[in-house]
Motif scaffolding. Structure first.
Motif, PDB file in Angstrom:
ATOM      1  N   THR A 116       1.801  54.428  57.168  1.00 14.28           N
ATOM      2  CA  THR A 116       0.375  54.081  57.051  1.00 14.28           C
ATOM      3  C   THR A 116      -0.172  53.577  58.384  1.00 14.28           C
ATOM      4  OG1 THR A 116       0.723  53.492  54.722  1.00 14.28           O
ATOM      5  CG2 THR A 116      -1.261  52.662  55.784  1.00 14.28           C
ATOM      6  N   VAL A 117       0.577  52.726  59.047  1.00 11.60           N
ATOM      7  CA  VAL A 117       0.136  52.192  60.339  1.00 11.60           C
ATOM      8  C   VAL A 117       0.069  53.305  61.386  1.00 11.60           C
ATOM      9  CG1 VAL A 117       0.752  50.643  62.223  1.00 11.60           C
ATOM     10  CG2 VAL A 117       0.977  49.869  59.862  1.00 11.60           C
ATOM     11  N   ALA A 119      -0.467  56.500  60.903  1.00  6.25           N
ATOM     12  CA  ALA A 119      -1.609  57.360  60.619  1.00  6.25           C
ATOM     13  C   ALA A 119      -2.919  56.706  61.068  1.00  6.25           C
ATOM     14  CB  ALA A 119      -1.659  57.682  59.129  1.00  6.25           C
ATOM     15  N   GLU A 120      -3.042  55.419  60.853  1.00  9.53           N
ATOM     16  CA  GLU A 120      -4.264  54.716  61.284  1.00  9.53           C
ATOM     17  C   GLU A 120      -4.401  54.745  62.805  1.00  9.53           C
ATOM     18  OE1 GLU A 120      -4.019  50.827  59.622  1.00  9.53           O
ATOM     19  OE2 GLU A 120      -4.508  51.468  57.570  1.00  9.53           O
ATOM     20  N   LEU A 121      -3.302  54.543  63.518  1.00  6.25           N
ATOM     21  CA  LEU A 121      -3.363  54.585  64.986  1.00  6.25           C
ATOM     22  C   LEU A 121      -3.711  55.983  65.482  1.00  6.25           C
ATOM     23  CD1 LEU A 121      -0.251  52.368  65.897  1.00  6.25           C
ATOM     24  CD2 LEU A 121      -2.677  51.758  66.059  1.00  6.25           C
ATOM     25  N   GLU A 123      -5.500  58.223  63.900  1.00  9.37           N
ATOM     26  CA  GLU A 123      -6.913  58.471  63.633  1.00  9.37           C
ATOM     27  C   GLU A 123      -7.798  57.743  64.642  1.00  9.37           C
ATOM     28  OE1 GLU A 123      -7.458  57.365  59.606  1.00  9.37           O
ATOM     29  OE2 GLU A 123      -6.531  59.171  58.780  1.00  9.37           O
ATOM     30  N   ARG A 124      -7.393  56.576  65.072  1.00  8.03           N
ATOM     31  CA  ARG A 124      -8.163  55.859  66.097  1.00  8.03           C
ATOM     32  C   ARG A 124      -8.130  56.604  67.428  1.00  8.03           C
ATOM     33  NH1 ARG A 124      -6.587  49.428  65.185  1.00  8.03           N
ATOM     34  NH2 ARG A 124      -7.428  49.265  63.047  1.00  8.03           N
ATOM     35  N   ARG A 165      -9.162  61.513  51.204  1.00  5.57           N
ATOM     36  CA  ARG A 165     -10.003  61.542  52.408  1.00  5.57           C
ATOM     37  C   ARG A 165      -9.839  62.846  53.203  1.00  5.57           C
ATOM     38  NH1 ARG A 165      -6.889  57.127  56.259  1.00  5.57           N
ATOM     39  NH2 ARG A 165      -4.748  57.814  55.793  1.00  5.57           N
ATOM     40  N   THR A 193      -0.912  57.148  46.875  1.00  2.70           N
ATOM     41  CA  THR A 193      -1.061  57.767  48.184  1.00  2.70           C
ATOM     42  C   THR A 193      -0.055  58.903  48.344  1.00  2.70           C
ATOM     43  OG1 THR A 193       0.483  56.202  49.193  1.00  2.70           O
ATOM     44  CG2 THR A 193      -1.861  55.604  49.181  1.00  2.70           C
ATOM     45  N   ALA A 209      -1.659  62.789  57.961  1.00  2.68           N
ATOM     46  CA  ALA A 209      -2.715  62.555  58.967  1.00  2.68           C
ATOM     47  C   ALA A 209      -3.364  63.879  59.333  1.00  2.68           C
ATOM     48  CB  ALA A 209      -2.140  61.876  60.206  1.00  2.68           C
TER      49      ALA A 209
END
Length: 234
Positions: A116-117, A119-121, A123-124, A165, A193, A209
């Motif tokens: 999860t972390v 994927a967030e990075l 996307e940023r 999403r 998820t 991602a």
């Protein structure tokens, strides 16, 4: 000088003896009376001198201790009231559980958090990218698969988990996977998820991602899984 001698024969003494008999009888009776009175006085003195008996101690009755009445129980809202004479229901408080999570569960939770972390990075990084030319660079779908999957082609006919999403890009992702050799794949959303469903063994792979090529290349590898990248057509 010699005068006539009185005659002291028994006949002459009898009247005197008869005169003294009543006095002797009264004297004897009086002595007996005094003797009886003396005996009574001695008896009364013996009774008086006798030690007084100790009073008998009566046992003191101890007060009977009554058992304490149990406190009245307040019924919970919505519970039926007990009938007259029926015992009140006992409400048991559930004991606090102190179950220690298993090492496997802890490892799975750590893996899900790591993906999860990451994927967030990614996307940023994608949101901060600067376009090189007038045309926008294509996106890349990052797939995480089980160890038995050796290539994208092994996912043919399999169910692929995807988050809501990314659902608007289902058609582009399916076309890109067909071009990479995975035909007839089914991208499926779910309540959990995508990474959780993959970790639980519900699917063979998951789209974790949808990012730029640079972010996909920097995506970290996850122990126990295989990582694939599929380029989408613009």
């Amino acid at each position: 000088m010699d005068g006539p001698v009185a005659d002291q024969s028994p006949q002459s003494l009898e009247p005197a003896t008869t005169i003294h008999k009543p006095a002797v009888a009264r004297r004897a009776a009086l002595q007996r009376k005094h003797a009886r009175a003396a005996k009574r006085r001695v008896k009364s003195q013996i009774v008086t001198a006798k030690p007084a008996e100790k009073p008998t101690e009566r046992p003191v009755d101890k007060p009977i201790e009554k058992p304490l009445a149990a406190p009245a129980r307040t019924p919970r809202p919505g519970s039926p009231a007990p009938a007259d004479g029926a015992p009140s229901p006992v409400i048991k408080t559930p004991a606090a559980t102190t179950d220690t999570p298993s090492p496997a569960k802890v490892q799975n939770d750590v893996m899900v958090a790591a993906v999860t972390v990451a994927a967030e990075l990614a996307e940023r990084m994608t949101a901060l990218r600067v376009p090189e030319g007038p045309g926008e660079s294509p996106l890349v779908a990052v797939l995480l698969a089980r160890p038995t999957v050796r290539g994208v082609g092994d996912l043919s006919g399999k169910v692929i988990a995807i988050d809501e999403r990314y659902a608007k890009s289902n058609a582009k992702i399916t076309a890109a996977m067909n071009a990479a050799g995975a035909t007839e794949v089914l991208l499926l959303e779910g309540q959990a998820t995508a990474i959780t469903r993959l970790n639980n063994g519900e699917v063979s792979a998951a789209v974790v991602a949808l990012v730029s090529p640079e972010a996909a290349e920097a995506f970290p590898k996850i122990a126990g899984f295989r990582l694939f990248s599929v380029v989408l057509k613009p």
